[in-house]
Design a protein around this motif. Structure first.
Motif, short mmCIF file in Angstrom:
data_model
loop_
_atom_site.label_atom_id
_atom_site.label_comp_id
_atom_site.label_asym_id
_atom_site.label_seq_id
_atom_site.Cartn_x
_atom_site.Cartn_y
_atom_site.Cartn_z
N ALA A 157 0.91 -1.24 -0.01
CA ALA A 157 0.09 0.01 0.08
C ALA A 157 1.00 1.23 0.15
N PHE A 158 0.60 2.03 -0.97
CA PHE A 158 1.34 3.31 -0.90
C PHE A 158 0.42 4.57 -0.69
N TYR A 159 1.16 5.16 0.41
CA TYR A 159 0.44 6.37 1.06
C TYR A 159 -1.35 6.06 1.16
N PRO A 160 -1.61 5.09 1.86
CA PRO A 160 -3.08 4.81 2.01
C PRO A 160 -3.70 5.69 3.15
N ASP A 161 -4.84 5.97 3.24
CA ASP A 161 -5.87 6.61 4.27
C ASP A 161 -5.89 5.75 5.16
N CYS A 162 -5.36 5.82 6.35
CA CYS A 162 -5.25 5.02 7.47
C CYS A 162 -6.40 5.27 8.63
N SER A 163 -7.27 6.22 8.34
CA SER A 163 -7.75 6.92 9.48
C SER A 163 -8.86 6.10 10.02
N ALA A 164 -9.45 5.01 9.22
CA ALA A 164 -10.48 4.28 9.90
C ALA A 164 -9.92 3.21 10.71
N THR A 165 -10.72 2.66 11.57
CA THR A 165 -10.60 1.60 12.38
C THR A 165 -11.57 0.56 12.01
N TYR A 166 -11.08 -0.70 11.78
CA TYR A 166 -11.97 -1.65 11.75
C TYR A 166 -11.90 -2.85 12.76
N ARG A 167 -13.03 -3.52 13.21
CA ARG A 167 -12.93 -4.85 13.92
C ARG A 167 -12.07 -5.69 13.36
N ASP A 168 -11.22 -6.31 14.29
CA ASP A 168 -10.27 -7.43 13.90
C ASP A 168 -9.14 -6.81 12.97
N GLU A 169 -8.95 -5.67 12.91
CA GLU A 169 -8.00 -5.16 11.99
C GLU A 169 -6.33 -5.81 12.14
N GLN A 170 -6.24 -6.14 13.26
CA GLN A 170 -4.89 -6.92 13.45
C GLN A 170 -4.82 -8.37 13.07
N ASP A 171 -6.02 -8.80 12.88
CA ASP A 171 -6.01 -10.20 12.25
C ASP A 171 -5.80 -10.29 10.67
N ILE A 172 -4.57 -10.20 10.32
CA ILE A 172 -4.17 -10.02 8.96
C ILE A 172 -3.84 -11.47 8.28
N SER A 173 -3.82 -11.71 6.97
CA SER A 173 -3.28 -12.63 6.14
C SER A 173 -1.78 -12.85 6.79
N ALA A 174 -1.20 -14.12 6.59
CA ALA A 174 0.43 -14.44 6.90
C ALA A 174 1.21 -13.97 5.71
N SER A 175 0.66 -13.43 4.51
CA SER A 175 1.49 -12.88 3.71
C SER A 175 2.07 -11.87 4.01
N PRO A 176 3.21 -11.10 3.41
CA PRO A 176 3.64 -9.74 3.89
C PRO A 176 2.81 -8.67 3.60
N VAL A 177 2.83 -7.63 4.56
CA VAL A 177 2.00 -6.58 4.26
C VAL A 177 3.19 -5.19 4.36
N ARG A 178 2.94 -4.39 3.27
CA ARG A 178 3.87 -3.34 3.38
C ARG A 178 3.23 -2.09 3.02
N ILE A 179 3.64 -1.15 4.00
CA ILE A 179 3.09 0.42 3.72
C ILE A 179 4.19 1.27 3.41
N PHE A 180 3.94 2.25 2.48
CA PHE A 180 5.02 3.15 1.77
C PHE A 180 4.59 4.48 2.10
N VAL A 181 5.00 5.36 2.93
CA VAL A 181 4.52 6.80 2.85
C VAL A 181 5.70 7.70 2.45
N SER A 182 5.63 8.93 2.37
CA SER A 182 6.86 9.66 1.97
C SER A 182 6.71 10.74 3.32
N GLU A 183 7.87 11.30 3.45
CA GLU A 183 7.86 12.36 4.54
C GLU A 183 7.04 13.48 4.55
N ASP A 184 6.74 13.89 3.21
CA ASP A 184 5.68 15.05 3.02
C ASP A 184 4.11 14.53 3.50
#
Length: 197
Positions: A157-184
């Motif tokens: 995920a490149f610069y996703p909006d992470c402002s929402a909170t979802y039930r069970d959001e910590q229960d994720i796939s065993a696959s790698p998950v990567r988030i990329f954001v820039s300093e600005d």
């Protein structure tokens, strides 16, 4: 290059969150590009565009992956729904609707003779990045991707909006998950300190 239409559905975020699969049917399309001809099976990156639709950011990544020998499938989540851009009006489509498109594209492409279904990655930019990130949640996979034998090998995920909170959001796939954001796109350090302390 091959344009592949497929049936998805348009659901509100609330309908998606409760697992509804009876939204308004819609035909969306994706552009499948293979690095070279022949009979070889390729790893695949499914790309989800941002609020401005398919543009240079998406096609630049597409070219990078093709040069590396990775096939690409760029989903156009807007045209079939009569949308050009959601930049000025995000309410034209639910924030989670691209997730539905991604799961359905995976179910379709896992059967493609030129795609290695065990090596399919989901990547999204901005609005699409939000869908790529939350598509990793096992809760959403159970509700919306249970009909597919394939699973995404990674989520980027490149610069996703992470402002929402979802039930069970910590229960994720065993696959790698990567988030990329820039300093600005990060808040000033003073704001980070205030929010953490």
């Amino acid at each position: 290059m091959e344009i592949i239409p497929f049936v998805s559905e348009t659901v509100t975020d609330q309908e998606f969150l409760v697992g509804r699969e009876d939204g308004t049917p819609v035909t969306v399309a994706g552009e499948l590009r293979l690095p070279r001809s022949g009979n070889e099976r390729f790893p695949l990156v499914i790309l989800l565009h941002g609020s401005g639709g398919i543009g240079g950011f998406v096609t630049d990544w597409e070219e990078q992956f093709l040069a590396m020998g990775v096939a690409t499938f760029v989903i156009d989540s807007f045209t079939g729904r009569g949308i050009v851009s959601t930049i000025n009006d995000q309410s034209q489509a639910g924030r989670l609707v691209q997730m539905e498109d991604a799961y359905r594209a995976l179910a379709l492409l896992e059967k493609h003779p030129r795609i290695d279904s065990g090596r399919v990655m989901l990547m999204g930019l901005s609005r699409g990045g939000q869908s790529a990130l939350y598509a990793s949640m096992t809760r959403f996979q159970r509700m919306h991707a249970a009909g597919s034998a394939a699973h995404f090998a990674a989520y980027v995920a490149f610069y996703p909006d992470c402002s929402a909170t979802y039930r069970d959001e910590q229960d994720i796939s065993a696959s790698p998950v990567r988030i990329f954001v820039s300093e600005d796109r990060l808040p000033p350090i003073q704001e980070l300190k205030k929010s953490s302390g």
